[in-house]
Motif scaffolding. Structure first.
Motif, PDB file in Angstrom:
ATOM      1  N   LEU A 138       0.823  -1.205   0.000  1.00  0.00           N
ATOM      2  CA  LEU A 138       0.000   0.000   0.000  1.00  0.00           C
ATOM      3  C   LEU A 138       0.863   1.264   0.000  1.00  0.00           C
ATOM      4  CD1 LEU A 138      -2.816  -1.244   2.374  1.00  0.00           C
ATOM      5  CD2 LEU A 138      -3.026  -0.760  -0.070  1.00  0.00           C
ATOM      6  N   LEU A 139       2.014   1.213   0.640  1.00  0.00           N
ATOM      7  CA  LEU A 139       2.942   2.347   0.590  1.00  0.00           C
ATOM      8  C   LEU A 139       3.475   2.550  -0.823  1.00  0.00           C
ATOM      9  CD1 LEU A 139       4.862   1.811   3.932  1.00  0.00           C
ATOM     10  CD2 LEU A 139       3.542   3.848   3.328  1.00  0.00           C
ATOM     11  N   VAL A 140       3.789   1.465  -1.512  1.00  0.00           N
ATOM     12  CA  VAL A 140       4.287   1.565  -2.889  1.00  0.00           C
ATOM     13  C   VAL A 140       3.198   2.098  -3.817  1.00  0.00           C
ATOM     14  CG1 VAL A 140       5.098   0.209  -4.860  1.00  0.00           C
ATOM     15  CG2 VAL A 140       6.099  -0.155  -2.606  1.00  0.00           C
ATOM     16  N   VAL A 141       1.968   1.637  -3.640  1.00  0.00           N
ATOM     17  CA  VAL A 141       0.854   2.156  -4.446  1.00  0.00           C
ATOM     18  C   VAL A 141       0.706   3.664  -4.232  1.00  0.00           C
ATOM     19  CG1 VAL A 141      -1.666   2.121  -4.714  1.00  0.00           C
ATOM     20  CG2 VAL A 141      -0.408  -0.024  -4.590  1.00  0.00           C
ATOM     21  N   THR A 142       0.812   4.094  -2.982  1.00  0.00           N
ATOM     22  CA  THR A 142       0.726   5.520  -2.676  1.00  0.00           C
ATOM     23  C   THR A 142       1.867   6.287  -3.342  1.00  0.00           C
ATOM     24  OG1 THR A 142      -0.308   4.963  -0.565  1.00  0.00           O
ATOM     25  CG2 THR A 142       0.540   7.199  -0.803  1.00  0.00           C
ATOM     26  N   ALA A 143       3.071   5.722  -3.322  1.00  0.00           N
ATOM     27  CA  ALA A 143       4.211   6.366  -3.983  1.00  0.00           C
ATOM     28  C   ALA A 143       3.957   6.496  -5.484  1.00  0.00           C
ATOM     29  CB  ALA A 143       5.489   5.569  -3.728  1.00  0.00           C
ATOM     30  N   LEU A 144       3.408   5.460  -6.092  1.00  0.00           N
ATOM     31  CA  LEU A 144       3.129   5.507  -7.528  1.00  0.00           C
ATOM     32  C   LEU A 144       2.082   6.568  -7.862  1.00  0.00           C
ATOM     33  CD1 LEU A 144       3.144   1.699  -8.363  1.00  0.00           C
ATOM     34  CD2 LEU A 144       4.886   3.404  -8.949  1.00  0.00           C
ATOM     35  N   ILE A 145       1.101   6.728  -7.003  1.00  0.00           N
ATOM     36  CA  ILE A 145       0.084   7.760  -7.213  1.00  0.00           C
ATOM     37  C   ILE A 145       0.732   9.144  -7.193  1.00  0.00           C
ATOM     38  CG2 ILE A 145      -1.885   8.895  -6.100  1.00  0.00           C
ATOM     39  CD1 ILE A 145      -2.856   6.033  -5.374  1.00  0.00           C
ATOM     40  N   HIS A 146       1.622   9.368  -6.250  1.00  0.00           N
ATOM     41  CA  HIS A 146       2.303  10.669  -6.194  1.00  0.00           C
ATOM     42  C   HIS A 146       3.209  10.865  -7.413  1.00  0.00           C
ATOM     43  CE1 HIS A 146       0.963  12.439  -2.435  1.00  0.00           C
ATOM     44  NE2 HIS A 146       0.954  11.220  -1.944  1.00  0.00           N
ATOM     45  N   LEU A 147       3.802   9.793  -7.922  1.00  0.00           N
ATOM     46  CA  LEU A 147       4.607   9.916  -9.143  1.00  0.00           C
ATOM     47  C   LEU A 147       3.747  10.308 -10.337  1.00  0.00           C
ATOM     48  CD1 LEU A 147       7.294   7.074  -9.190  1.00  0.00           C
ATOM     49  CD2 LEU A 147       7.640   9.549  -9.176  1.00  0.00           C
ATOM     50  N   VAL A 148       2.542   9.772 -10.403  1.00  0.00           N
ATOM     51  CA  VAL A 148       1.624  10.165 -11.472  1.00  0.00           C
ATOM     52  C   VAL A 148       1.404  11.670 -11.430  1.00  0.00           C
ATOM     53  CG1 VAL A 148      -0.794  10.040 -12.224  1.00  0.00           C
ATOM     54  CG2 VAL A 148       0.453   7.942 -11.690  1.00  0.00           C
ATOM     55  N   PHE A 149       1.224  12.218 -10.239  1.00  0.00           N
ATOM     56  CA  PHE A 149       0.978  13.652 -10.096  1.00  0.00           C
ATOM     57  C   PHE A 149       2.218  14.501 -10.383  1.00  0.00           C
ATOM     58  CE2 PHE A 149      -2.549  12.409  -6.978  1.00  0.00           C
ATOM     59  CZ  PHE A 149      -3.481  12.365  -7.996  1.00  0.00           C
ATOM     60  N   VAL A 150       3.408  13.907 -10.289  1.00  0.00           N
ATOM     61  CA  VAL A 150       4.628  14.634 -10.646  1.00  0.00           C
ATOM     62  C   VAL A 150       4.695  14.802 -12.158  1.00  0.00           C
ATOM     63  CG1 VAL A 150       7.155  14.506 -10.744  1.00  0.00           C
ATOM     64  CG2 VAL A 150       5.965  13.934  -8.627  1.00  0.00           C
ATOM     65  N   PHE A 151       4.433  13.723 -12.891  1.00  0.00           N
ATOM     66  CA  PHE A 151       4.607  13.739 -14.340  1.00  0.00           C
ATOM     67  C   PHE A 151       3.345  14.107 -15.111  1.00  0.00           C
ATOM     68  CE2 PHE A 151       7.970  10.932 -12.743  1.00  0.00           C
ATOM     69  CZ  PHE A 151       9.058  11.666 -13.189  1.00  0.00           C
ATOM     70  N   ALA A 152       2.188  14.036 -14.457  1.00  0.00           N
ATOM     71  CA  ALA A 152       0.923  14.421 -15.097  1.00  0.00           C
ATOM     72  C   ALA A 152       0.079  15.198 -14.087  1.00  0.00           C
ATOM     73  CB  ALA A 152       0.193  13.182 -15.593  1.00  0.00           C
ATOM     74  N   PRO A 153       0.487  16.420 -13.770  1.00  0.00           N
ATOM     75  CA  PRO A 153      -0.208  17.173 -12.727  1.00  0.00           C
ATOM     76  C   PRO A 153      -1.662  17.488 -13.059  1.00  0.00           C
ATOM     77  CG  PRO A 153       1.360  18.579 -13.856  1.00  0.00           C
ATOM     78  CD  PRO A 153       1.573  17.187 -14.370  1.00  0.00           C
ATOM     79  N   HIS A 154      -2.012  17.525 -14.345  1.00  0.00           N
ATOM     80  CA  HIS A 154      -3.396  17.810 -14.729  1.00  0.00           C
ATOM     81  C   HIS A 154      -4.343  16.688 -14.309  1.00  0.00           C
ATOM     82  CE1 HIS A 154      -1.668  15.394 -17.938  1.00  0.00           C
ATOM     83  NE2 HIS A 154      -2.888  14.968 -18.180  1.00  0.00           N
ATOM     84  N   VAL A 155      -3.802  15.507 -14.039  1.00  0.00           N
ATOM     85  CA  VAL A 155      -4.612  14.372 -13.598  1.00  0.00           C
ATOM     86  C   VAL A 155      -5.243  14.671 -12.245  1.00  0.00           C
ATOM     87  CG1 VAL A 155      -4.477  11.962 -12.832  1.00  0.00           C
ATOM     88  CG2 VAL A 155      -3.309  12.677 -14.906  1.00  0.00           C
ATOM     89  N   ARG A 156      -4.549  15.411 -11.415  1.00  0.00           N
ATOM     90  CA  ARG A 156      -5.020  15.693 -10.056  1.00  0.00           C
ATOM     91  C   ARG A 156      -6.385  16.362 -10.060  1.00  0.00           C
ATOM     92  NH1 ARG A 156      -1.779  16.822  -4.915  1.00  0.00           N
ATOM     93  NH2 ARG A 156      -1.836  14.628  -5.193  1.00  0.00           N
ATOM     94  N   GLU A 157      -6.618  17.319 -10.958  1.00  0.00           N
ATOM     95  CA  GLU A 157      -7.896  18.020 -10.978  1.00  0.00           C
ATOM     96  C   GLU A 157      -9.027  17.076 -11.348  1.00  0.00           C
ATOM     97  OE1 GLU A 157      -5.167  19.580 -12.862  1.00  0.00           O
ATOM     98  OE2 GLU A 157      -4.707  20.531 -10.958  1.00  0.00           O
ATOM     99  N   SER A 158      -8.735  16.084 -12.194  1.00  0.00           N
ATOM    100  CA  SER A 158      -9.768  15.139 -12.618  1.00  0.00           C
ATOM    101  C   SER A 158      -9.953  14.003 -11.640  1.00  0.00           C
ATOM    102  CB  SER A 158      -9.379  14.538 -13.972  1.00  0.00           C
ATOM    103  OG  SER A 158      -9.132  15.553 -14.895  1.00  0.00           O
ATOM    104  N   ALA A 159      -8.988  13.803 -10.745  1.00  0.00           N
ATOM    105  CA  ALA A 159      -9.010  12.630  -9.868  1.00  0.00           C
ATOM    106  C   ALA A 159      -9.855  12.826  -8.620  1.00  0.00           C
ATOM    107  CB  ALA A 159      -7.588  12.275  -9.451  1.00  0.00           C
ATOM    108  N   GLY A 160      -9.993  14.049  -8.154  1.00  0.00           N
ATOM    109  CA  GLY A 160     -10.652  14.286  -6.886  1.00  0.00           C
ATOM    110  C   GLY A 160     -12.140  14.023  -6.922  1.00  0.00           C
ATOM    111  N   GLY A 161     -12.733  14.041  -5.740  1.00  0.00           N
ATOM    112  CA  GLY A 161     -14.176  13.876  -5.653  1.00  0.00           C
ATOM    113  C   GLY A 161     -14.565  12.857  -4.616  1.00  0.00           C
ATOM    114  N   HIS A 162     -15.822  12.720  -4.431  1.00  0.00           N
ATOM    115  CA  HIS A 162     -16.352  11.764  -3.463  1.00  0.00           C
ATOM    116  C   HIS A 162     -16.671  10.452  -4.166  1.00  0.00           C
ATOM    117  CE1 HIS A 162     -20.341  12.549  -5.101  1.00  0.00           C
ATOM    118  NE2 HIS A 162     -19.982  13.831  -5.113  1.00  0.00           N
ATOM    119  N   PRO A 163     -16.968   9.369  -3.412  1.00  0.00           N
ATOM    120  CA  PRO A 163     -17.202   8.063  -4.035  1.00  0.00           C
ATOM    121  C   PRO A 163     -18.263   8.093  -5.124  1.00  0.00           C
ATOM    122  CG  PRO A 163     -17.065   7.837  -1.669  1.00  0.00           C
ATOM    123  CD  PRO A 163     -17.007   9.300  -1.972  1.00  0.00           C
TER     124      PRO A 163
END
Length: 167
Positions: free
Chosen positions: A138-163
């Motif tokens: 789960l720590l590695v998955v979290t690290a990969l998510i943060h890497l996605v946001f480093v190289f594709a910061p525009h993804v962050r705006e589309s990723a948020g929200g509630h279930p």
């Protein structure tokens, strides 16, 4: 694609954390009733509580990171130019990715040691290694998510929200 990833994280880590929290609630209820009315607690209740707390905390990490639901201090954001905030966000995500990746590696090393030595809990004799491997993963998955946001910061705006937003 982003909605599918959001849904995948919700139905895996989100449900895992929710089920562990729900189990914690029932374990506490049964334990308190047992102590109050029968003078006996749940055997190994403390060990089960510890494992469930680990699951709640570490299963929530990837989903919280993906949805950008961390606690933040943003008092100066109104004074910082947009281009600098973008650089700051990438830098923070890079540091987070490195930290979570490093912690994941350390936890994997610890899990290997637990497995090698056959470490178990004291009362119930449950193996500790699977819990440590889950934490590492789960720590590695979290690290990969943060890497996605480093190289594709525009993804962050589309990723948020509630279930419900991922449907």
């Amino acid at each position: 694609m982003l909605k599918k990833l959001d849904r995948l994280l919700y139905w895996s880590t989100g449900i895992m954390a929710a089920m562990a929290l729900f189990s914690l609630m029932w374990l506490t209820l049964v334990d308190v009733i047992g102590r109050k009315f029968f003078d006996h607690s749940v055997p190994g209740g403390l060990e089960i509580t510890e494992v469930l707390m680990v699951i709640v905390i570490f299963a929530a990490l990837p989903l919280v990171s993906w949805r950008n639901e961390h606690v933040v201090f943003d008092s100066f954001d109104g004074y910082i130019p947009e281009w600098l905030r973008s650089v700051q966000a990438r830098l923070v995500n890079l540091v987070c990715a490195g930290a979570f990746g490093f912690l994941g590696r350390l936890m994997a090393m610890r899990a290997e040691r637990f497995e090698e030595y056959g470490d178990t809990t004291v009362h119930l004799q449950l193996s500790i290694a699977p819990v440590a491997w889950l934490m590492a993963g789960l720590l590695v998955v979290t690290a990969l998510i943060h890497l996605v946001f480093v190289f594709a910061p525009h993804v962050r705006e589309s990723a948020g929200g509630h279930p419900g937003a991922a449907t």
